[in-house]
Design a protein around this motif. Structure first.
Motif, PDB file in Angstrom:
ATOM      1  N   ASP A 193     -12.699   2.949  -3.701  1.00 28.19           N
ATOM      2  CA  ASP A 193     -12.136   1.863  -4.504  1.00 28.19           C
ATOM      3  C   ASP A 193     -12.581   2.055  -5.944  1.00 28.19           C
ATOM      4  OD1 ASP A 193     -10.885  -0.387  -2.635  1.00 28.19           O
ATOM      5  OD2 ASP A 193     -12.665   0.421  -1.616  1.00 28.19           O
ATOM      6  N   GLU A 222     -22.313   1.441   1.455  1.00 29.05           N
ATOM      7  CA  GLU A 222     -21.497   1.855   0.332  1.00 29.05           C
ATOM      8  C   GLU A 222     -22.382   2.147  -0.879  1.00 29.05           C
ATOM      9  OE1 GLU A 222     -20.203  -2.436  -1.603  1.00 29.05           O
ATOM     10  OE2 GLU A 222     -18.837  -1.439  -0.207  1.00 29.05           O
ATOM     11  N   TYR A 240      -2.937   8.224  -6.253  1.00 31.81           N
ATOM     12  CA  TYR A 240      -3.981   7.197  -6.195  1.00 31.81           C
ATOM     13  C   TYR A 240      -4.199   6.611  -7.585  1.00 31.81           C
ATOM     14  CZ  TYR A 240      -8.364   4.751  -5.787  1.00 31.81           C
ATOM     15  OH  TYR A 240      -9.313   3.779  -5.834  1.00 31.81           O
ATOM     16  N   GLN A 275      -6.582   0.113  -5.938  1.00 33.85           N
ATOM     17  CA  GLN A 275      -6.080   0.451  -4.613  1.00 33.85           C
ATOM     18  C   GLN A 275      -7.219   1.029  -3.782  1.00 33.85           C
ATOM     19  OE1 GLN A 275      -3.767   4.353  -3.892  1.00 33.85           O
ATOM     20  NE2 GLN A 275      -2.175   2.820  -4.140  1.00 33.85           N
ATOM     21  N   THR A 276      -7.135   0.845  -2.471  1.00 33.60           N
ATOM     22  CA  THR A 276      -8.133   1.423  -1.564  1.00 33.60           C
ATOM     23  C   THR A 276      -7.572   2.695  -0.947  1.00 33.60           C
ATOM     24  OG1 THR A 276      -9.106  -0.721  -1.036  1.00 33.60           O
ATOM     25  CG2 THR A 276      -9.518   1.069   0.513  1.00 33.60           C
ATOM     26  N   THR A 312      -8.239   5.603   1.830  1.00 37.31           N
ATOM     27  CA  THR A 312      -9.019   5.741   3.059  1.00 37.31           C
ATOM     28  C   THR A 312      -8.790   7.111   3.683  1.00 37.31           C
ATOM     29  OG1 THR A 312      -8.838   3.363   3.489  1.00 37.31           O
ATOM     30  CG2 THR A 312      -9.506   4.758   5.332  1.00 37.31           C
ATOM     31  N   ARG A 353       0.850  -1.168   0.000  1.00 37.27           N
ATOM     32  CA  ARG A 353       0.000   0.000   0.000  1.00 37.27           C
ATOM     33  C   ARG A 353       0.900   1.237   0.000  1.00 37.27           C
ATOM     34  NH1 ARG A 353      -3.638  -2.872  -1.386  1.00 37.27           N
ATOM     35  NH2 ARG A 353      -5.589  -3.293  -0.278  1.00 37.27           N
ATOM     36  N   THR A 382     -16.506   2.659  -5.977  1.00 37.69           N
ATOM     37  CA  THR A 382     -17.202   2.229  -4.764  1.00 37.69           C
ATOM     38  C   THR A 382     -16.767   3.128  -3.616  1.00 37.69           C
ATOM     39  OG1 THR A 382     -17.241  -0.076  -5.516  1.00 37.69           O
ATOM     40  CG2 THR A 382     -17.645   0.325  -3.171  1.00 37.69           C
ATOM     41  N   THR A 431     -13.869   5.197   2.431  1.00 38.13           N
ATOM     42  CA  THR A 431     -12.977   4.494   1.517  1.00 38.13           C
ATOM     43  C   THR A 431     -13.416   4.713   0.070  1.00 38.13           C
ATOM     44  OG1 THR A 431     -14.269   2.457   1.706  1.00 38.13           O
ATOM     45  CG2 THR A 431     -12.413   2.743   3.221  1.00 38.13           C
TER      46      THR A 431
END
Length: 458
Positions: free
Chosen positions: A396, A428, A324, A328-329, A331, A202, A421, A394
């Motif tokens: 995504d 969500e 980003y 990848q997530t 947050t 990450r 998302t 979050t």
């Protein structure tokens, strides 16, 4: 008429030459395949040697741990038994001394009476032996002395049933109980009860996932540690009930070792550590852009505080770079909250737009602190819970389709459809975001109208 001899010879030689080249090429390919095969075998042999070393090394370590543990137990048990014996013997000494003391006092009193009686007997016998005229005075003195002694008064001697009779009571069940506990004390396992399952890089960290491999082991808590491959000491990263944790603040392209253990339900000691796994991240940590008016950043630039109450709007605080990317997530963790406003925003965008007051605009997707979701500046009907202290939002994204650049228009940069998302709390929203150009990475940003908001990004 037949083919000329030289033509036949030339064709034969040509075929021979082609066959020779083919054989030579096939030989080269076989040599390359043999080299690859040898390399694969050597790599597997290296892995097998590592497996042997792990088995032998862990077995030696387990033996040493067992020996040290049981030698320590033997010494401690011997010390405890010795201390208990000394305490019991001291109790015997105290009871004996306390019980004998009144008996000794009584004995001294009786011996003193015996001596007095002997002396009185001698005086009485001497008075009797004297003549009648001579013994009147002695008889009178003897009689007077006998009255003073009170010959009819005797000291009381305790009966044996009232005198302590010491004994030792020993519980015969101690040894069987110890035998049973010792028989169940300790265990040997071929694998630790918990193993690291996956290491995912990450930005500025590694997401560590682990799993329980012993079905009979009921885990109450897990403990994750890590260290640089060049360091000697591990440090705690997480203790809790989750089976994954994101270890942040790791330097990119630096190997780190991770290990995990568990604590059994109802126990205080930790299980053996899992086999350490090496992991690293090639991704730079997410950072906020320094120098933005109305925001104070932490030393690592991953925390931003909206602090200026004199401004009605401080504009958008963007990331320091477009770090980003899809798959990848991202947050946002809210660690402090101020007054919410419908213009507040947390999200991602294609480019930095200086002078903008919110991410509620074109080429951006975001969520407000009131839970409204905006796509290219338009509010969606679906809403998420309002953002408060402790909220984690979050993002995504995954690529749905990519439209190539057309040759007819040199200004055409293609287009991109992303599946987005956004999660907040237990809810969500999912939607498609169509961009008019292809981009590999995106900026992230935030905007807060009122001071007091503090947000961590990772």
């Amino acid at each position: 008429m037949g083919r000329p001899l030289n033509a036949l010879g030339t064709g034969f030689i040509l075929r021979m030459s082609i066959e020779a080249e083919e054989m030579l090429q096939e030989a080269k390919e076989n040599i390359e395949a043999a080299q690859n095969y040898k390399g694969e075998l050597q790599q597997r042999l290296h892995g097998l040697n590592q497996a042997h070393n792990q088995v032998r090394g862990s077995a030696s370590q387990a033996r040493e741990v067992l020996r040290c543990h049981f030698e320590m137990l033997q010494a401690q048990v011997a010390l405890l038994l010795s201390e208990r014996l000394s305490a019991l013997l001291q109790e015997v000494d105290i009871i004996e001394q306390d019980s004998v003391r009144p008996l000794d006092d009584c004995q001294r009193l009786i011996e003193q009476g015996v001596n007095t009686a002997d002396e009185l007997l001698r005086e009485g016998e001497a008075a009797i032996l004297c003549g009648i005229g001579e013994n009147d005075e002695k008889l009178g003195s003897f009689t007077k002395k006998a009255l003073q002694i009170q010959l009819d008064s005797l000291p009381e001697v305790p009966v044996l049933v009232d005198v302590p009779c010491l004994s030792a009571q020993l519980d015969d069940s101690l040894l069987p109980a110890l035998r049973e506990r010792i028989a169940r004390h300790g265990s040997v396992a071929s694998h630790p009860p918990v193993l690291i399952e996956e290491l995912v890089e990450r930005p500025g960290g590694v997401l560590v996932r682990w799993c329980k491999v012993d079905d009979d082991f009921t885990a109450q808590d897990y403990r994750l540690q890590y260290r640089r491959s060049t360091a000697s000491q591990y440090e705690d990263a997480y203790i809790g009930k989750d089976c994954e944790f994101l270890v942040l603040h790791l330097d990119p392209n630096m190997d780190h070792l991770f290990r995990v253990c568990a604590r059994k339900e109802g126990r205080s000691e930790w299980s053996p550590w899992s086999v350490p796994q090496a992991g690293y991240t090639t991704l730079a940590a997410h950072e906020w852009r320094p120098g933005s008016e109305g925001y104070i950043l932490s030393s690592r630039r991953n925390i931003a505080l909206r602090n200026d109450s004199s401004l009605s709007s401080a504009g958008v605080l963007y990331s320091n770079a477009p770090t980003y990317f899809c798959g990848q997530t991202l947050t946002f963790k809210i660690t402090a909250a101020g007054q919410p406003d419908k213009r507040d925003s947390l999200g991602v965008c294609v480019e930095c737009n200086s002078g903008g007051e919110s991410l509620q605009r074109q080429r951006a997707v975001c969520i407000s602190t009131k839970g409204a979701v905006f796509v290219n500046g338009k509010e969606m009907t679906n809403q998420l819970p309002a953002i408060t202290v402790g909220s984690a939002v979050t993002f995504d994204m995954e690529v749905v389709s990519v439209l190539p650049v057309t040759n007819n228009n040199i200004n055409d940069k293609g287009s991109l459809k992303l599946r987005v998302t956004i999660g907040s709390g237990s809810r969500e929203v999912v939607f498609d975001w169509l961009l008019d150009q292809r981009v590999d990475r995106l900026f992230f940003g935030c905007s807060f109208t009122h001071p007091g908001w503090k947000v961590l990004v990772f």
